[in-house]
Each structure stands twice: as structure tokens, then as C-alpha cells.
Design an enzyme around this catalytic site. Structure first.
Site, PDB file in Angstrom:
ATOM      1  N   LYS A  13      12.897  12.321 -36.286  1.00 54.05           N
ATOM      2  CA  LYS A  13      13.109  11.888 -34.917  1.00 54.05           C
ATOM      3  C   LYS A  13      11.904  11.291 -34.386  1.00 54.05           C
ATOM      4  CE  LYS A  13      15.381  15.497 -33.014  1.00 54.05           C
ATOM      5  NZ  LYS A  13      15.498  16.414 -34.173  1.00 54.05           N
ATOM      6  N   ARG A  88      20.249  19.060 -26.103  1.00 50.42           N
ATOM      7  CA  ARG A  88      20.290  19.889 -27.011  1.00 50.42           C
ATOM      8  C   ARG A  88      21.358  20.932 -26.723  1.00 50.42           C
ATOM      9  NH1 ARG A  88      14.945  19.600 -29.362  1.00 50.42           N
ATOM     10  NH2 ARG A  88      14.636  21.047 -30.884  1.00 50.42           N
ATOM     11  N   ARG A 127       4.943  20.346 -43.120  1.00 52.82           N
ATOM     12  CA  ARG A 127       4.819  19.270 -42.165  1.00 52.82           C
ATOM     13  C   ARG A 127       3.121  19.712 -41.579  1.00 52.82           C
ATOM     14  NH1 ARG A 127       8.257  17.655 -37.265  1.00 52.82           N
ATOM     15  NH2 ARG A 127       8.078  19.783 -36.464  1.00 52.82           N
ATOM     16  N   ARG A 160       2.445  23.315 -37.147  1.00 51.22           N
ATOM     17  CA  ARG A 160       2.952  24.081 -36.059  1.00 51.22           C
ATOM     18  C   ARG A 160       3.276  25.308 -35.958  1.00 51.22           C
ATOM     19  NH1 ARG A 160       7.698  19.835 -33.771  1.00 51.22           N
ATOM     20  NH2 ARG A 160       8.732  21.773 -33.472  1.00 51.22           N
ATOM     21  N   ARG A 171      15.800  27.817 -36.380  1.00 53.75           N
ATOM     22  CA  ARG A 171      15.872  26.823 -35.516  1.00 53.75           C
ATOM     23  C   ARG A 171      17.138  25.736 -35.763  1.00 53.75           C
ATOM     24  NH1 ARG A 171      10.449  24.185 -36.804  1.00 53.75           N
ATOM     25  NH2 ARG A 171      10.976  22.147 -35.699  1.00 53.75           N
TER      26      ARG A 171
HETATM   27  P1  ADP Z   1      12.308  20.385 -33.566  1.00 54.31           P
HETATM   28  O1  ADP Z   1      11.399  20.174 -34.571  1.00 54.31           O
HETATM   29  O2  ADP Z   1      12.621  21.683 -33.696  1.00 54.31           O
HETATM   30  O3  ADP Z   1      13.445  19.161 -33.377  1.00 54.31           O
HETATM   31  P2  ADP Z   1      10.915  19.845 -30.998  1.00 54.31           P
HETATM   32  O4  ADP Z   1       9.628  19.631 -30.958  1.00 54.31           O
HETATM   33  O5  ADP Z   1      11.940  18.907 -30.519  1.00 54.31           O
HETATM   34  O6  ADP Z   1      11.471  20.494 -32.313  1.00 54.31           O
HETATM   35  O7  ADP Z   1      11.012  21.217 -30.164  1.00 54.31           O
HETATM   36  C1  ADP Z   1      10.437  22.492 -30.322  1.00 54.31           C
HETATM   37  C2  ADP Z   1      10.898  23.572 -29.391  1.00 54.31           C
HETATM   38  O8  ADP Z   1      10.955  23.389 -28.049  1.00 54.31           O
HETATM   39  C3  ADP Z   1      12.260  23.997 -29.523  1.00 54.31           C
HETATM   40  O9  ADP Z   1      12.578  24.919 -30.738  1.00 54.31           O
HETATM   41  C4  ADP Z   1      12.622  24.608 -28.270  1.00 54.31           C
HETATM   42  O10 ADP Z   1      12.108  26.020 -28.233  1.00 54.31           O
HETATM   43  C5  ADP Z   1      12.062  23.559 -27.406  1.00 54.31           C
HETATM   44  N1  ADP Z   1      12.893  22.540 -26.922  1.00 54.31           N
HETATM   45  C6  ADP Z   1      12.579  21.091 -27.186  1.00 54.31           C
HETATM   46  N2  ADP Z   1      13.433  20.558 -26.322  1.00 54.31           N
HETATM   47  C7  ADP Z   1      14.454  21.492 -25.909  1.00 54.31           C
HETATM   48  C8  ADP Z   1      15.731  21.168 -25.384  1.00 54.31           C
HETATM   49  N3  ADP Z   1      16.134  20.224 -25.000  1.00 54.31           N
HETATM   50  N4  ADP Z   1      16.249  22.299 -24.697  1.00 54.31           N
HETATM   51  C9  ADP Z   1      16.099  23.560 -24.921  1.00 54.31           C
HETATM   52  N5  ADP Z   1      14.692  23.759 -25.695  1.00 54.31           N
HETATM   53  C10 ADP Z   1      13.747  22.717 -26.052  1.00 54.31           C
END
Ligand code: ADP
Ligand code: ZN
Length: 216
Positions: A13, A88, A127, A160, A171
Site C-alpha cells: 500500500k 481498518r 523490509r 520497524r 497483524r
Molecule cells: P501495516 O504495515 O500493518 O499496514 P501501518 O503502518 O498501516 O501498518 O500501521 C501500523 C500500526 O498502526 C498498526 O499495526 C496499528 O497498530 C496502527 N494503526 C494504523 N492504522 C490504524 C487504524 N486505521 N486503526 C487502528 N490502528 C491503526
């Protein structure tokens, strides 16, 4: 254009969003990036969010929703936006819908980046991200030619905290439980477009281009 990128962690994404932002000039709003920035700054939101992020859990809906609503009020969102990592959960999707309705607008489309779990684990565990510019590398598939430094800006690359296998699996479980219901939610609205995110990244661009074409 008001677009959502939906898909599991590691679907690409962030990478796709960067090219879309460049091509269409709409802001890329990544809730994960905003949270990480808050963690880095040590803000109250960051301190709260970190407890969930490090465990691979979702940050509570109320925190996320108000944060996104604030962001969407910024002037750069008037021509549209690209949401990455939000919504989400069903409550988040419903909150977004009522927010947009209150502004007299609707989403143009939701693009689902489809990819299997094992590919996700492979991608995320390798990553590396540039601390300075956000450029993404992979320790095996796309190593930086400058070692631990970013090829583009010389910044330090890092892994990360949530990109370890155990947290990645967590996740994914959270994704399957909480986020996959959004697929039928948007399918029923007739705005979902699924693309194979394991194949070439051109697929996603094509889907967006056809969304744009159908609009005008
Ligand atoms: P991923 O690579 O898992 O898609 P993101 O960078 O989008 O990771 O998000 C990292 C973390 O931030 C998630 O695991 C969650 O803890 C939090 N997070 C991000 N967006 C949301 C959301 N829309 N609702 C709840 N938690 C979120
Ligand atoms: Zn860099």
C-alpha cells in the site's frame, strides 16, 4: 479523487500510494505513518498508540477516527485524498461514511490489494525503511546499494519494531478478523476493485486509472 487502499500489511500500500500521490497530486494519508510520527515525537497520542502498535494490535477506533477527521480538514484534501491503513474496522468505515456524507461527498473507489499471508511474512520480515525520506528497501529482494544507508538521501535505514515475524503474524490475524469484513461492506456499495498485488505493481495503477476514466 477519494480513494481507499485496502489490503493486508505488506500488500504494498505504501509503495503504491507514493506513485499515486506523485501522479495525481492528492495527499497520501497513512494512519500508520501518522502514528509513527507521533511515537517519534513522544506526543500523548504517540504514547497511547505505541502500546497497541508494538503488539500488532489496532489502536482504538475513537483515537483513529478523530485523528483522520482532523487530517481530512486540511486544505490539501479539497481535491481528494488517498487513504492507506484506514479504515481498518467496520466502525471506522461507518464513521468515514458519515463524515463524507456530512461534507456532501462520497468515495470514488476502494482498491483491494490481494496477497497471501506467506508473501506478506516474507516481504515484511525483510523490509527496511529510510528514517529520513521513507524510501522502502528489502534486505533480500531490494537491498540498498549503500548498505545501511539510504541510496536516495543517505539517511539511516531501519527495521520497524512491528516487522518481526511474531508481530507480523499477529497483524495478519488482526487483519483477517477486523479488516476483511470491509471487503463485503464496500462490495455491497459497488465500489470495490480487487487487484492482484503479488503480480506487477502496474495492476494497481491500472485500476486507479480506470477509476479516473469512469469518473470523467
Ligand atoms: P501495516 O504495515 O500493518 O499496514 P501501518 O503502518 O498501516 O501498518 O500501521 C501500523 C500500526 O498502526 C498498526 O499495526 C496499528 O497498530 C496502527 N494503526 C494504523 N492504522 C490504524 C487504524 N486505521 N486503526 C487502528 N490502528 C491503526
Ligand atoms: Zn532516504
Amino acid at each position: 479523487m477519494k480513494i481507499i487502499l485496502l489490503g493486508p500489511p505488506g500488500a504494498g500500500k505504501g509503495t503504491q500510494a507514493a506513485s499515486i500521490r506523485e501522479k495525481y497530486g492528492i495527499p497520501h494519508i497513512s494512519t500508520g505513518d501518522i502514528f509513527r510520527e507521533n511515537v517519534r515525537l513522544g506526543s500523548p497520542l504517540g504514547v497511547e498508540a505505541r502500546k497497541y502498535m508494538d503488539a500488532g494490535q489496532l489502536v482504538p477506533d475513537n483515537l483513529v477516527v478523530s485523528m483522520v477527521a482532523d487530517r481530512l480538514e486540511k486544505p490539501d484534501c479539497v481535491r481528494g485524498f488517498l487513504l492507506d491503513g484506514f479504515p481498518r474496522t467496520l466502525p471506522q468505515a461507518e464513521a468515514l461514511d458519515s463524515y463524507l456524507t456530512s461534507k456532501g461527498t462520497v468515495l470514488d473507489g476502494v482498491i483491494l490489494l490481494d496477497v497471501d499471508d506467506e508473501t506478506v511474512v516474507l516481504r515484511l520480515s525483510g523490509r527496511r525503511v529510510c528514517r529520513a525520506c521513507g524510501q522502502i528497501y528489502h534486505s533480500t529482494f531490494k537491498p540498498s546499494r549503500s548498505g545501511n544507508r539510504c541510496e536516495v538521501c543517505g539517511g539511516e535505514t531501519y527495521q520497524r519494531d512491528d516487522d518481526t515475524e511474531k508481530v507480523i503474524r499477529n497483524r495478519l490475524t488482526v487483519y483477517h478478523q477486523q479488516t476483511t469484513p470491509l471487503i463485503s461492506f464496500y462490495k455491497e456499495k459497488g465500489i470495490l476493485r480487487a487487484v492482484d498485488a503479488k503480480a506487477s505493481s502496474g495492476n494497481v495503477m491500472n485500476a486507479i486509472e480506470s477509476l479516473c476514466a469512469n469518473r470523467s
